[in-house]
Structures are given as structure tokens and as C-alpha cells.
Design an enzyme around this catalytic site. Structure first.
Site, short mmCIF file in Angstrom:
data_model
loop_
_atom_site.label_atom_id
_atom_site.label_comp_id
_atom_site.label_asym_id
_atom_site.label_seq_id
_atom_site.Cartn_x
_atom_site.Cartn_y
_atom_site.Cartn_z
N LYS A 11 0.84 -1.21 0.00
CA LYS A 11 0.00 0.00 0.00
C LYS A 11 0.87 1.24 0.00
CE LYS A 11 0.81 1.39 4.45
NZ LYS A 11 1.66 2.54 4.76
N ALA A 98 10.37 -2.88 5.97
CA ALA A 98 10.41 -1.65 6.77
C ALA A 98 10.45 -0.42 5.86
CB ALA A 98 11.61 -1.64 7.73
N GLY A 103 4.46 -4.01 4.18
CA GLY A 103 4.83 -5.37 3.74
C GLY A 103 4.58 -6.43 4.81
N GLY A 104 4.95 -6.13 6.05
CA GLY A 104 4.73 -7.09 7.14
C GLY A 104 3.24 -7.31 7.37
N ASP A 138 -2.30 -1.60 10.33
CA ASP A 138 -2.42 -1.65 8.87
C ASP A 138 -2.91 -3.00 8.35
OD1 ASP A 138 -1.45 0.91 8.82
OD2 ASP A 138 0.51 0.40 7.94
O1 C5P Z 1 -0.14 -0.96 14.90
P1 C5P Z 1 1.30 -1.18 14.62
O2 C5P Z 1 1.88 -2.28 15.47
O3 C5P Z 1 1.62 -1.38 13.18
O4 C5P Z 1 2.02 0.16 15.05
C1 C5P Z 1 3.41 0.25 15.18
C2 C5P Z 1 3.75 1.50 15.96
O5 C5P Z 1 3.41 2.66 15.21
C3 C5P Z 1 2.97 1.63 17.26
O6 C5P Z 1 3.64 0.98 18.30
C4 C5P Z 1 2.98 3.15 17.45
O7 C5P Z 1 4.20 3.59 17.98
C5 C5P Z 1 2.89 3.68 16.04
N1 C5P Z 1 1.50 3.99 15.63
C6 C5P Z 1 0.89 5.11 16.18
N2 C5P Z 1 -0.39 5.43 15.80
C7 C5P Z 1 -1.06 4.66 14.91
C8 C5P Z 1 -0.45 3.52 14.35
C9 C5P Z 1 0.84 3.21 14.73
O8 C5P Z 1 1.49 5.83 16.97
N3 C5P Z 1 -2.29 5.00 14.57
#
Ligand code: C5P
Length: 300
Positions: A11, A98, A103-104, A138
């Protein structure tokens, strides 16, 4: 059934509006996701235990243990079904690791679809969506595909109407960026500038450009609140973005938390020319062309 292979797209974010830091460590977002034709493939094969193997683009940077989000997806699905299933997952990567292209999350979504099929669970997509939201912000979009706006931390999705195909160029960077670090840097940059984060709002002109399939209008509306943070952590991206602009990109922005840079082209031919210019300028490790929107995970 011995094995199931699922193809899943990357995406790019067309609008990423980031609100203030919440108490749970996340940020409220308006996140317009757009699935593009860069694909990973995940094959799930019957096995008694749980294992994962990764090959392809930057495979050495993806964990082959319980830290792998696709394995976490398989474990969460087995738990949801209340059974001790096993699976061996083989991930073939093309989506940058990353890279800000989810991708993950894509691999996790593909693992949910593949294991649902392999284990004959027949769970509806609503159940998979719930599991997906627990795995990462995501992952729900990675299950859905197409173009959609995500609110909350990005997991509450509304599909969007899109009136055409858009042509993209992606400039890949040498090394990835940690999503958590980029969000942290976003808070820090705002605090230093004395900026108060406003509640995020969907851009109506962006939605209108999508509905009309108008690439020029869309290019003018692309925004990413994480871009200043990504540039602060990786200054070299400014030159990559400039190079795309100089070669006629309709819009240029960092994809998600970066460091991949995305450029909107006028046509397929313009995308090919833009990609060649970016390659010649030596501002990227690799350059990929793609189109969007494309559907979500597909069993192949
Ligand atoms: O949800 P995910 O594990 O992919 O998010 C990774 C990191 O990105 C979270 O630990 C947070 O620090 C940050 N994040 C955030 N606000 C979001 C999505 C992600 O701060 N809406």
C-alpha cells in the site's frame, strides 16, 4: 489440501493525517490507503508445528521466528478457531522491508487468508478483520485492498470509490525506518515547533479526485503528516523527492512512515520515464513502477 498460496499487495498512503498522541501510545489517524501492484506471496503448507521461511527482497531483514507477523497471524487464527493447528509458511518478498508500504502487514493478512483456507475454517472476512486489527493497525486494510479510508488508529475502514487507475513510481531506500520511531519523531518535531496536533480530518478534495480518477488533482492533494519526521530521520529523502518533482511527478511524498518515496505519474509511459530518471539520478537503491488500486489478498 496440502498447500495454499496467496498473493497480497503493498500500500501507499494518499493522505496520512496524524492527530495527537493518545494515552495508549497510538495516534488517531485519517489514513487513506491505496493498494498497489507490488506483491508478496505467502504459501501455507500443512505441517504439525509452526514455522516460517522468507526469501526475496531483503529477506535477511525479516525474522524467521515468533517475531514474524505472519506467524503471529497463524497463531492468532488457530487460537480463534480453538484448535492447535500447524503450518509452514513460505514468504516470497517483493514489497520493501520496513519501507512504509505495509509489507509485514500484507504478509500477516495473506497468512490469515491462506490458513483459513488450508485449515478449512471457512471464517467470514469479518472474523479475520477482528484478528487483523489486533495484529497491527495496517493489517485490516491489507485484508481489504482497493482504496479505503482508515480512522481510529487506521483499523476502522470505509472503502472508497475510485474512478480510474493511477500510475506510480516507488523509490526504495537502502535501509528501512521503524514505524514507532517515525511516529515518535513526529511528536518530537511538533513539540519543538510548538505545534498542537489538530484532530485529523478527511480531505474532501482528495476524495473528489479519487472519484473522478483525476491524477493531476490527486497529485496536488497527496499529504503525509509523517513526512517531516521521516525527513528529519533520513535527510537524503529530500533529494529523492526533489528529483521526482523535477521530472514531472504530479505528486511526490514519503510512503507511510517511509523511507520509500512515492511519485504519481500521468500515465504508464510517464511512470516508466520517471522511473528511468530516478534510476539515472542515483537517488534510490531500486525503483519500481506499479498501478493502483488493486484487490486485496488473492488465492493463486
Ligand atoms: O499498529 P502497529 O503495530 O503497526 O504500530 C506500530 C507503531 O506505530 C505503534 O507501536 C505506534 O508507535 C505507532 N503507531 C501510532 N499510531 C497509529 C499507528 C501506529 O502511533 N495510529
Amino acid at each position: 489440501m496440502d498447500s495454499v498460496t496467496v498473493r497480497v499487495p503493498a500500500k501507499v498512503n494518499l493522505q496520512l493525517a496524524v492527530g495527537p498522541l493518545r494515552e495508549d501510545g497510538y495516534h488517531d489517524l485519517v489514513n487513506v490507503f491505496h493498494a498497489v501492484s507490488i506483491f508478496d506471496e505467502v504459501t501455507a503448507a500443512a505441517e504439525s508445528g509452526m514455522s516460517v521461511r522468507v526469501e526475496g527482497e531483503s529477506a535477511d531483514q525479516v525474522p524467521e521466528n515468533d517475531d514474524n507477523l505472519a506467524i503471529q497471524a497463524a497463531v492468532a487464527l488457530a487460537r480463534h478457531a480453538g484448535r492447535s493447528y500447524g503450518v509452514s509458511l513460505a514468504i516470497r518478498k517483493t514489497i520493501p522491508v520496513a519501507g512504509g508500504m505495509a509489507g509485514g502487514s500484507a504478509d500477516a493478512a495473506a497468512a490469515l487468508v491462506a490458513c483459513n483456507e488450508l485449515w478449512g475454517l471457512g471464517l467470514p472476512v469479518e472474523d479475520l478483520m477482528e484478528i487483523a486489527a489486533d495484529l497491527g493497525s495496517d493489517v485490516p486494510f491489507a485484508l481489504l485492498g482497493g482504496t479505503a479510508v482508515g480512522t481510529g488508529r487506521g483499523e476502522r475502514l470505509t472503502p472508497l470509490e475510485v474512478g480510474g487507475t493511477f500510475h506510480w513510481v516507488f523509490a526504495l531506500a537502502d535501509e528501512g525506518l521503524s514505524t514507532a520511531k517515525v511516529y515518535g519523531e513526529c511528536d518530537r518535531v511538533r513539540e519543538t515547533a510548538g505545534e498542537q496536533a489538530a484532530p485529523p480530518r478527511t480531505s474532501e478534495p482528495l476524495l473528489a479526485a479519487l472519484r473522478a480518477g483525476d491524477a493531476k488533482a490527486l497529485g496536488a492533494e497527496l499529504t503525509n503528516d509523517l513526512q517531516p519526521a521521516a525527513l528529519s530521520l533520513r535527510g537524503s529523502l529530500a533529494r529523492t523527492l526533489d528529483t521526482g518533482r523535477q521530472h514531472g511527478a504530479l505528486g511526490s511524498l514519503v510512503s507511510g512512515s517511509g523511507p520509500t518515496c512515492a511519485f504519481l505519474a500521468e500515465s504508464e509511459a510517464h511512470a516508466a520515464a520517471l522511473a528511468a530518471s530516478l534510476r539515472d539520478a542515483g537517488v534510490a537503491r531500486d525503483v519500481l513502477v506499479a498501478h493502483g488500486p488493486v484487490p486485496g489478498p488473492t488465492v493463486v
